[in-house]
Design an enzyme around this catalytic site. Structure first.
Site, PDB file in Angstrom:
ATOM      1  CG  ASP A  74      -2.022   0.927   0.795  1.00 35.81           C
ATOM      2  OD1 ASP A  74      -2.302   1.597  -0.100  1.00 35.81           O
ATOM      3  OD2 ASP A  74      -3.303   1.030   1.606  1.00 35.81           O
TER       4      ASP A  74
HETATM    5  C1  NOJ Z   1      -3.943   4.085  -0.156  1.00 38.97           C
HETATM    6  C2  NOJ Z   1      -5.206   3.206   0.066  1.00 38.97           C
HETATM    7  O1  NOJ Z   1      -5.055   2.489   1.100  1.00 38.97           O
HETATM    8  C3  NOJ Z   1      -5.161   2.265  -1.140  1.00 38.97           C
HETATM    9  O2  NOJ Z   1      -6.440   1.442  -0.995  1.00 38.97           O
HETATM   10  C4  NOJ Z   1      -5.033   2.975  -2.422  1.00 38.97           C
HETATM   11  O3  NOJ Z   1      -5.123   1.843  -3.478  1.00 38.97           O
HETATM   12  C5  NOJ Z   1      -3.794   3.402  -2.524  1.00 38.97           C
HETATM   13  N1  NOJ Z   1      -3.600   4.607  -1.194  1.00 38.97           N
HETATM   14  C6  NOJ Z   1      -3.183   4.154  -3.754  1.00 38.97           C
HETATM   15  O4  NOJ Z   1      -4.126   5.331  -3.899  1.00 38.97           O
END
Ligand code: NOJ
Length: 745
Positions: free
Chosen positions: A286
């Site tokens: 993430d």
């Molecule tokens: C953080 C989020 O937790 C995740 O779900 C997302 O895909 C990414 N950022 C990219 O934006």
């Protein structure tokens, strides 16, 4: 899984390939991957594991890394995110084509509920319990994204969530692992269509691996402390279902689980995902989560973070810069075996080959296609259909709905004229000129001559009562009042946890003032989570839950309120009476002191100041018609299946669709099983007076549970099969069944 074992599997496949041409042909992708890998320098390999945020709206704290285009040209980037539109995507792919090996980039995006057309938020879609509709919604999202240069969505989020304070409940399918698993499959199928390689298929990504939905206190990014039993029973199944459906990628999660950050967890990524489940795709971290292991206190710096993450099976680093910054040194220092890097690169390259990017890196970049495929009337019609299927009729005392013609309607509340708000969080600003119909627009379109009186009464978070008088005057002049109330769209989503999930501001007071006029009131609530609105539940006769419905929201709400569509949705998440009941979910254990009723508190597992039951239970949702159930039968078909059949009759005046739900009521089970578990559901559409036979089959596998050694073996010792219209509205049930798969019938 230990690396030696992983390497042995890869090496054996390569040897087989040399020995047998036929296998080589089947495995051409692997052969091509290996050939390319052989040409790559260590820096180029590490570049493939690096993902940067692009030039669009950031969805996290952006790291300052200098000229990203130059980094792409130097082969130091494998994927980017947040770059939308063929023009922008092309600029980055052009740069990749100037790198030494011309390895195409992946373009990732959070396509969470639609691309240029916004669909209802995922939690709302889940309320449809309609797998075909959900798959269709994701198909449209994939067609639009692929036409706009995107080849990878960070969706579906399949986190089970039982705490509505957590802002991200809006992105998932709610609290139930069975429903969540079915929805995970529908979404993966929708995004990946006929399979990677078709022009309109994009890679899906099951996230966040794993247990992110159980963040302590519902506070985003918080730790998770959970038994392995719960992990396997409740939180892993939707991920497994996504993997079985062929999801191309996984994303790990921000949380630590039982003391180990997910990005650094070998148990999760190597043992379970790539080992036991044999997942062949790749895992992206993430946003910044590899580097965040420093803040967790799990490693002392990004150098250590990179080592831990690659060893644990995180293949691609999103935005933390730990891999690009430290992996080379780690190899030189003999802290990381280059074969780990090779394995991660192979996984990523394989997907690039499967997507057809090596045949044509520009296959998703076609401005003409983009112009023709975005925001088409046919796809808007799909959005309207999915939106009306997502609306839940919570209460309809006095049958105020549907509103019959000839009535003067008073529209009151801060969301009556809401337009862009209806898109909700995680919606994309692709079509900036989009005119989204508000609830008022929707009603006006269908009732062009009806007098629609309007007063906002208050804003979403207002503390001033200045608008109450005008609103009360509108109510007095109307035959029926429709109030549109709720949260602001940015009160749910990432980093949007709330300690109070009551109606914000003075909205409840406005409801009280309007109800006091004695006029019939229909309350339409919009939000990204289950809210608490206890007073309204007691005193307002009719309540409709409309979530955030997207591009066609206003039309869909009008369809339901005016009876053009008979609501059929059912809650995918329990609605509490107060925050004090959280976490609350239908599939809990019995305990040794279960209360016999809601008011049975004497040394029972109960609150002394609150009822035990939820405000609205999982699976609840009314229709304008009524359904009667009869003739429950069940039989074993072969060794592995139980076939359950029953009749459903439409006993009311409207044609309508019922979602019949099959629960297993566990009476005796070792280890314990929840009191009730959803194991099947069917939607059936019936004309007034019509009866249809419904059949639901469930399998032995679906009844299994995990023993203390986490072996999947245990079946209920004694149970009942229950059929209901909701988890708290059981209409039919069998006698106790002992050893359901082995006793003579
Ligand atoms: C953080 C989020 O937790 C995740 O779900 C997302 O895909 C990414 N950022 C990219 O934006």
């Amino acid at each position: 899984m230990p690396f030696r074992k992983i390497y042995a599997v890869v090496a054996a496949a390569a040897l087989l390939c040399v020995a047998d041409k036929a296998i080589c042909q089947v495995n051409t992708v692997d052969v091509r991957v290996n050939a390319l890998l052989a040409k790559m320098t260590l820096e180029e390999k590490i570049g493939q594991l690096n993902q940067y945020n692009g030039n669009w709206e950031a969805t996290g704290p952006v790291s300052q890394v200098g000229d990203k285009i130059a980094a792409v040209k130097a082969g130091r980037v494998g994927a980017v995110l947040n770059i939308m539109g063929t023009e922008h995507v092309k600029a980055f792919q052009d740069a990749a084509m100037q790198s030494r090996l011309k390895i195409p980039l992946l373009f990732g995006q959070d396509v969470i509920h639609g691309y240029s057309i916004t669909f209802p938020i995922p939690l709302a879609q889940a309320a449809s319990w309609d797998m075909e509709a959900i798959e269709r919604a994701e198909r449209v999202a994939a067609i639009e994204s692929a036409a706009s240069g995107i080849n990878w969505t960070f969706s579906p989020m399949v986190d089970i969530a039982r705490d509505p304070r957590w802002g991200r409940v809006m992105e998932g399918a709610g609290e139930d692992p069975f429903l969540g698993s079915k929805i995970a499959v529908a979404r993966v199928k929708g995004f990946q269509g006929k399979g990677l390689g078709s022009p309109d298929a994009i890679m899906a990504c099951a996230k966040h691996f794993v247990a992110y939905g159980a963040a302590i206190g519902g506070r985003d990014y918080n730790s998770v402390d959970m038994s392995l039993h719960s992990l396997w029973e409740t939180y892993l199944p939707p991920f497994y279902a996504a993997q079985q459906a062929g999801v191309a990628t996984f994303m790990n999660s921000f949380n630590d689980l039982n003391g180990i950050p997910a990005s650094g967890s070998s148990y999760l990524q190597r043992d379970i995902l790539k080992g036991k489940w044999n997942f062949k795709g790749f895992v992206v971290s993430d946003w910044g989560s590899i580097g965040e292991m420093v803040s967790h206190g799990y490693v002392k710096d990004n150098y250590e973070a990179a080592a831990v993450a690659i060893q644990a099976g995180s293949d691609m680093d999103m935005e933390s810069g730990s891999y690009i910054g430290h992996l080379k040194q780690l190899v030189t220092d003999k802290k990381v075996d280059v074969r780990l890097i090779d394995d991660a690169v192979r996984r990523i390259l394989r997907k690039k080959f499967e997507l057809g990017l090596f045949e044509n890196p520009y296959r998703f970049i076609d401005a003409k296609r983009e112009q023709t495929l975005l925001y088409t009337p046919e796809n808007l019609a799909v959005a309207r259909e999915v939106a009306r299927k997502s609306i839940v009729l919570l209460k309809n005392d006095q049958h105020l709905l549907p509103v019959t013609s000839g009535k003067s309607i008073g529209l009151i509340g801060p969301l009556v004229k809401a337009k862009r708000e209806l898109k909700g969080f995680w919606s994309l600003n692709v079509n900036l000129g989009e005119d989204i119909p508000s609830l008022m627009d929707g009603l006006h379109a269908q009732l062009p001559d009806a007098p629609l009186l309007y007063a906002p009464g208050c804003g979403i978070t207002d503390s001033s009562r200045a608008g109450f008088e005008e609103a009360v005057a509108v109510a007095r002049k109307s035959d029926v009042v429709i109030m549109a109330m709720g949260e602001a769209p940015d009160m749910t989503g990432e980093a949007k946890s709330r300690s109070s999930i009551h109606l914000p501001g003075i909205q409840e007071e406005l409801i009280k003032a309007i109800v006091a006029t004695g006029k019939p009131v229909v309350l339409v609530l919009m939000a990204g989570r289950p809210m608490v609105f206890d007073w309204a539940s007691e005193h307002v006769p009719t309540i409709v839950y409309a979530w955030w419905l997207g591009s066609q929201g206003g039309y869909a709400m009008a369809d339901v309120l005016l009876g053009k569509y008979n609501p059929s949705a059912k809650l995918p998440m329990t609605f509490p009476r107060s925050e004090g009941q959280i976490p609350i979910y239908y599939n809990h254990y019995s305990t040794g002191r279960p209360p016999a009723s809601d008011t049975d508190r004497f040394y029972k597992s109960a609150y002394t100041d609150l009822l035990n039951s939820p405000r609205y239970a999982f699976g609840h949702g009314l229709s304008y018609t009524s359904f009667a159930y009869s003739d429950l039968k069940w039989e074993r078909t072969g060794k592995e299946n139980i076939k359950v059949s029953f009749q459903v009759k439409n006993t009311g005046d409207y044609a309508g669709e019922e979602t019949s739900q099959l629960y297993i009521h566990n009476i005796v089970s070792r280890p314990l099983r929840p009191v009730k578990e959803l194991k099947g559901f069917k939607k059936v559409f019936l004309q007034p007076g019509e009866t249809k036979a419904v059949t639901i089959v469930f399998t032995k596998e679906e009844l299994c549970s995990y023993n203390e050694k986490l072996e999947k073996v245990v079946l209920p010792v004694a149970c009942q099969i229950m059929i209901g219209s909701a988890s708290d509205d059981i209409r039919l049930q069998t006698a106790t069944i002992n050893n359901i798969f082995s006793e003579p019938l």
